[in-house]
Write a protein that holds these residues in place. Sequence first.
Motif, mmCIF file in Angstrom:
data_model
loop_
_atom_site.group_PDB
_atom_site.id
_atom_site.type_symbol
_atom_site.label_atom_id
_atom_site.label_comp_id
_atom_site.label_asym_id
_atom_site.label_seq_id
_atom_site.Cartn_x
_atom_site.Cartn_y
_atom_site.Cartn_z
ATOM 1 N N GLY A 166 0.785 -1.226 0.000
ATOM 2 C CA GLY A 166 0.000 0.000 0.000
ATOM 3 C C GLY A 166 0.817 1.276 0.000
ATOM 4 O O GLY A 166 0.262 2.362 -0.174
ATOM 5 N N ARG A 167 2.137 1.174 0.202
ATOM 6 C CA ARG A 167 3.007 2.355 0.182
ATOM 7 C C ARG A 167 3.566 2.564 -1.221
ATOM 8 O O ARG A 167 3.958 1.605 -1.893
ATOM 9 C CB ARG A 167 4.163 2.190 1.171
ATOM 10 N N VAL A 168 3.606 3.813 -1.647
ATOM 11 C CA VAL A 168 4.207 4.135 -2.944
ATOM 12 C C VAL A 168 5.715 4.208 -2.757
ATOM 13 O O VAL A 168 6.218 4.973 -1.933
ATOM 14 C CB VAL A 168 3.671 5.467 -3.494
ATOM 15 N N LEU A 169 6.441 3.407 -3.528
ATOM 16 C CA LEU A 169 7.896 3.339 -3.432
ATOM 17 C C LEU A 169 8.517 3.872 -4.715
ATOM 18 O O LEU A 169 8.127 3.477 -5.816
ATOM 19 C CB LEU A 169 8.334 1.890 -3.194
ATOM 20 N N THR A 170 9.465 4.776 -4.567
ATOM 21 C CA THR A 170 10.105 5.376 -5.729
ATOM 22 C C THR A 170 11.105 4.414 -6.352
ATOM 23 O O THR A 170 11.532 3.421 -5.735
ATOM 24 C CB THR A 170 10.844 6.664 -5.341
ATOM 25 N N LYS A 171 11.541 4.732 -7.572
ATOM 26 C CA LYS A 171 12.565 3.913 -8.232
ATOM 27 C C LYS A 171 13.855 3.920 -7.417
ATOM 28 O O LYS A 171 14.536 2.895 -7.313
ATOM 29 C CB LYS A 171 12.824 4.434 -9.644
ATOM 30 N N THR A 172 14.202 5.066 -6.851
ATOM 31 C CA THR A 172 15.428 5.150 -6.052
ATOM 32 C C THR A 172 15.340 4.256 -4.828
ATOM 33 O O THR A 172 16.307 3.570 -4.470
ATOM 34 C CB THR A 172 15.681 6.604 -5.615
ATOM 35 N N GLN A 173 14.200 4.234 -4.161
ATOM 36 C CA GLN A 173 14.029 3.370 -2.998
ATOM 37 C C GLN A 173 14.166 1.902 -3.387
ATOM 38 O O GLN A 173 14.803 1.114 -2.681
ATOM 39 C CB GLN A 173 12.656 3.614 -2.353
ATOM 40 N N ILE A 174 13.576 1.537 -4.512
ATOM 41 C CA ILE A 174 13.643 0.147 -4.969
ATOM 42 C C ILE A 174 15.066 -0.218 -5.361
ATOM 43 O O ILE A 174 15.570 -1.289 -5.017
ATOM 44 C CB ILE A 174 12.660 -0.095 -6.127
ATOM 45 N N LEU A 175 15.743 0.688 -6.063
ATOM 46 C CA LEU A 175 17.134 0.445 -6.447
ATOM 47 C C LEU A 175 18.002 0.220 -5.219
ATOM 48 O O LEU A 175 18.808 -0.713 -5.159
ATOM 49 C CB LEU A 175 17.677 1.635 -7.243
ATOM 50 N N THR A 176 17.856 1.081 -4.228
ATOM 51 C CA THR A 176 18.671 0.991 -3.017
ATOM 52 C C THR A 176 18.416 -0.311 -2.271
ATOM 53 O O THR A 176 19.355 -0.970 -1.810
ATOM 54 C CB THR A 176 18.383 2.181 -2.090
ATOM 55 N N ALA A 177 17.152 -0.685 -2.146
ATOM 56 C CA ALA A 177 16.802 -1.878 -1.368
ATOM 57 C C ALA A 177 17.145 -3.175 -2.086
ATOM 58 O O ALA A 177 17.598 -4.134 -1.462
ATOM 59 C CB ALA A 177 15.314 -1.855 -1.038
ATOM 60 N N VAL A 178 16.942 -3.226 -3.398
ATOM 61 C CA VAL A 178 17.107 -4.476 -4.143
ATOM 62 C C VAL A 178 18.525 -4.678 -4.645
ATOM 63 O O VAL A 178 19.077 -5.765 -4.573
ATOM 64 C CB VAL A 178 16.104 -4.546 -5.315
ATOM 65 N N TRP A 179 19.132 -3.591 -5.146
ATOM 66 C CA TRP A 179 20.477 -3.704 -5.700
ATOM 67 C C TRP A 179 21.553 -3.147 -4.774
ATOM 68 O O TRP A 179 22.720 -3.434 -4.940
ATOM 69 C CB TRP A 179 20.560 -2.992 -7.052
ATOM 70 N N GLY A 180 21.158 -2.328 -3.815
ATOM 71 C CA GLY A 180 22.123 -1.806 -2.865
ATOM 72 C C GLY A 180 22.800 -0.530 -3.310
ATOM 73 O O GLY A 180 23.675 -0.022 -2.633
ATOM 74 N N TYR A 181 22.433 0.004 -4.442
ATOM 75 C CA TYR A 181 23.037 1.228 -4.946
ATOM 76 C C TYR A 181 21.946 2.155 -5.473
ATOM 77 O O TYR A 181 20.832 1.721 -5.762
ATOM 78 C CB TYR A 181 24.024 0.944 -6.084
ATOM 79 N N GLU A 182 22.328 3.423 -5.643
ATOM 80 C CA GLU A 182 21.415 4.386 -6.244
ATOM 81 C C GLU A 182 21.926 4.848 -7.607
ATOM 82 O O GLU A 182 21.382 5.767 -8.200
ATOM 83 C CB GLU A 182 21.249 5.605 -5.335
ATOM 84 N N HIS A 183 22.974 4.201 -8.118
ATOM 85 C CA HIS A 183 23.627 4.704 -9.325
ATOM 86 C C HIS A 183 23.266 3.930 -10.581
ATOM 87 O O HIS A 183 23.797 4.199 -11.642
ATOM 88 C CB HIS A 183 25.144 4.683 -9.116
ATOM 89 N N TYR A 184 22.390 2.933 -10.483
ATOM 90 C CA TYR A 184 21.965 2.217 -11.664
ATOM 91 C C TYR A 184 20.989 3.067 -12.470
ATOM 92 O O TYR A 184 20.351 3.978 -11.956
ATOM 93 C CB TYR A 184 21.275 0.908 -11.276
ATOM 94 N N ASP A 185 20.851 2.726 -13.714
ATOM 95 C CA ASP A 185 19.862 3.374 -14.569
ATOM 96 C C ASP A 185 18.468 3.035 -14.029
ATOM 97 O O ASP A 185 18.150 1.860 -13.841
ATOM 98 C CB ASP A 185 20.024 2.854 -16.003
ATOM 99 N N PRO A 186 17.628 4.045 -13.751
ATOM 100 C CA PRO A 186 16.268 3.766 -13.254
ATOM 101 C C PRO A 186 15.475 2.839 -14.168
ATOM 102 O O PRO A 186 14.517 2.201 -13.727
ATOM 103 C CB PRO A 186 15.632 5.152 -13.190
#
Length: 228
Positions: A166-186
């Motif tokens: 039910g929470r809206v999660l941004t691409k950056t949040q998903i990138l950080t949680a799943v891949w561990g970085y914020e520098h991948y292509d969204p």
Amino acid sequence: MGSSILVIEDSTPIRIAIAAALTVAGHSVVARGDGDLLEVDLAEFRPDAVLLDVMLPGSDGFALLEIVRRRTDAGILMVTARDAVTDRLHGLTEGADDYVMKPFEMAELVARVDAVLRRRGRGSTIVHVDDLVVDADAARVLRGGTPITLTATEFRMLCFLARRRGRVLTKTQILTAVWGYEHYDPNLVEVHVSALRRKLEEHGPRLLHTERGLGYTLDSARPTDVPS
């Protein structure tokens, strides 16, 4: 709801990164550079888990470990650059639940924290969203009783979304949680969301919704959100 996590790490960049990753993962975090306020934090913040760096100014992580274990039943995860087997054994025999060596992937650290929380009965392992069942411990996903085969990345993404239903999660949040970085292509998130959505929709209506301009949310099927 997430758990409460106390982080004690003297490196400011690492402390900030750990706190950010755990916050993104839905936890409430207090982060300190040393253990001077440990007893106050244990009494007032009442953490479900404590991350302790071994090499700290003042009392080291092993000394703080004794205090935490004596005063609370919180899960304890030691974080250190030390690689000696004797150090790891010391921490584990004195009551630590896990031991993570630097450098580490942030996604792995968050996963280890969640595992410690589950072992101590502080985290739910099964999430239901309509007829979708996500069992993190068993690494199993069912839709209408039918097993769904996912890649490891798709499963990590689904678990992250399911725990925050039910929470809206941004691409950056998903990138950080799943891949561990914020520098991948969204676009990486878009590709995996599309693949995950396709597999889920083979067995029922859409549950993984796009909130335009904001991000994604996993929630009950919507009458107007027809699978495409």
